[in-house]
Design an enzyme around this catalytic site. Structure first.
Site, PDB file in Angstrom:
ATOM      1  N   SER A   6       1.114  -1.504   0.239  1.00  0.00           N
ATOM      2  CA  SER A   6      -0.132   0.214  -0.175  1.00  0.00           C
ATOM      3  C   SER A   6       0.711   1.135  -0.268  1.00  0.00           C
ATOM      4  CB  SER A   6      -0.792  -0.444   1.205  1.00  0.00           C
ATOM      5  OG  SER A   6      -1.534   1.502   1.218  1.00  0.00           O
ATOM      6  N   HIS A  31      -0.973  -1.331  -4.175  1.00  0.00           N
ATOM      7  CA  HIS A  31      -1.829  -0.659  -4.176  1.00  0.00           C
ATOM      8  C   HIS A  31      -2.541   0.357  -3.701  1.00  0.00           C
ATOM      9  CE1 HIS A  31      -5.843  -1.863  -1.698  1.00  0.00           C
ATOM     10  NE2 HIS A  31      -5.737  -1.420  -0.408  1.00  0.00           N
ATOM     11  N   ASP A  33      -4.677   3.684  -1.928  1.00  0.00           N
ATOM     12  CA  ASP A  33      -5.505   4.136  -1.727  1.00  0.00           C
ATOM     13  C   ASP A  33      -6.002   5.453  -1.673  1.00  0.00           C
ATOM     14  OD1 ASP A  33      -5.810   1.339   0.116  1.00  0.00           O
ATOM     15  OD2 ASP A  33      -3.809   1.762   0.596  1.00  0.00           O
ATOM     16  N   MET A  35      -8.980   8.518  -1.112  1.00  0.00           N
ATOM     17  CA  MET A  35      -9.847   8.556   0.357  1.00  0.00           C
ATOM     18  C   MET A  35     -10.078  10.156   0.031  1.00  0.00           C
ATOM     19  SD  MET A  35      -7.911   7.244   3.499  1.00  0.00           S
ATOM     20  CE  MET A  35      -6.443   5.954   3.213  1.00  0.00           C
ATOM     21  N   HIS A  64      -7.600   0.898  -4.599  1.00  0.00           N
ATOM     22  CA  HIS A  64      -9.003   0.892  -4.017  1.00  0.00           C
ATOM     23  C   HIS A  64      -9.729   1.971  -3.269  1.00  0.00           C
ATOM     24  CE1 HIS A  64      -9.661   0.025   0.958  1.00  0.00           C
ATOM     25  NE2 HIS A  64     -10.795   0.419   0.273  1.00  0.00           N
ATOM     26  N   MET A  66     -11.967   4.967  -1.983  1.00  0.00           N
ATOM     27  CA  MET A  66     -13.004   5.470  -0.075  1.00  0.00           C
ATOM     28  C   MET A  66     -13.344   5.994  -0.276  1.00  0.00           C
ATOM     29  SD  MET A  66      -9.902   3.078   2.114  1.00  0.00           S
ATOM     30  CE  MET A  66      -8.861   3.196   0.787  1.00  0.00           C
ATOM     31  N   MET A 135     -12.095  -5.651   4.420  1.00  0.00           N
ATOM     32  CA  MET A 135     -10.737  -5.408   5.162  1.00  0.00           C
ATOM     33  C   MET A 135     -10.757  -5.776   6.300  1.00  0.00           C
ATOM     34  SD  MET A 135     -10.806  -2.469   3.545  1.00  0.00           S
ATOM     35  CE  MET A 135      -9.190  -1.271   4.862  1.00  0.00           C
ATOM     36  N   ASP A 173      -6.379  -6.669   3.820  1.00  0.00           N
ATOM     37  CA  ASP A 173      -5.843  -5.349   3.899  1.00  0.00           C
ATOM     38  C   ASP A 173      -6.011  -4.325   5.000  1.00  0.00           C
ATOM     39  OD1 ASP A 173      -5.159  -2.334   3.362  1.00  0.00           O
ATOM     40  OD2 ASP A 173      -7.031  -1.521   1.760  1.00  0.00           O
TER      41      ASP A 173
END
Ligand code: DX5
Ligand code: ZN
Length: 215
Positions: A6, A31, A33, A35, A64, A66, A135, A173
């Site tokens: 990540s 990965h 992330d 957000m 990913h 979010m 998660m 994750d």
């Protein structure tokens, strides 16, 4: 087991080089992330940044999301070079439509469940998914403790996959490192996301090899 570092824990002033370093270190995919400070209480980066760092590796970008409204941004992330897009079953976008949109763009689609979300919520979509992400921390921040009590979800997904003769990957994750990866592997995790464990290590290549050896 595949290892997906990540990048949330990387040195963002050298984002591209950090991706190249992970590539060399033996990462199977990157990965990323995303957000939005709304779906989760933290803010990271968006599609334009992904577009700039895309050239630092040929390995898949596992994005990913979010964010509250993933459907609105699928085109942006597809244009930026995502290979896999996972989004939360708890988001505000229509699930079926969002999966279809990801696949229409020629990408692999995945659904993510937060710790308090029952695994059954993804069952209606399993046939259309490349990946299910369980998660093992509350999404939003790196460096949290692994929730071993999420492993029954992984086991249930594994059983369901066999029952339905499907081939989606199971990803976990959050909080994965030396002391927790064996638990994840035993439960049936195929792809382990690891942020802190890989980026805090002196030698990322040795750490990734070590994590794989635990499986
Ligand atoms: C959390 C993110 C994770 C996280 C993993 O919301 O989805 O990918 O950065 O980091 P570690 O491995 O430090 O828990
Ligand atoms: Zn993540």
């Amino acid at each position: 087991m595949l290892i997906a570092p990540s990048l949330l824990s990387c040195d963002f002033s050298r984002f591209g080089e950090e991706i190249a370093r992970m590539d060399k270190a033996g990462a199977d995919m990157m990965h990323l992330d995303i957000m939005d400070a709304h779906f989760v209480p933290n803010l990271t980066f968006g599609a334009p940044v992904i577009k700039f760092v895309r050239k630092y590796t040929d390995k898949p970008f596992d994005v990913h999301l979010m964010i509250s409204e993933p459907l609105k941004y699928i085109d942006d992330f597809a244009d930026a070079g995502a290979d896999i897009i996972t989004f939360h079953v708890e988001s505000d976008s229509p699930i079926r439509e969002t999966i279809d949109k990801i696949k229409e763009r020629g990408l692999k689609a995945g659904l993510v469940i937060k710790p308090n979300t029952p695994v059954e919520t993804v069952y209606p979509y399993l046939e259309d998914l490349y990946m299910v992400l369980v998660m093992t921390v509350e999404p939003g921040f790196g460096g949290q403790s692994f929730m071993a009590d999420m492993m029954p979800k992984v086991e249930a997904l594994k059983a369901k996959r066999e029952e339905l003769s499907l081939d989606f990957l199971i990803e976990a994750d959050g909080g994965i490192g030396d002391t927790t990866i064996a638990t994840a592997a035993k439960a049936g995790v195929d792809v382990a996301v690891a942020g802190t464990a890989v980026f805090k290590a002196e030698d990322a290549g040795a750490k990734i090899a070590e994590l794989k050896a635990f499986c």
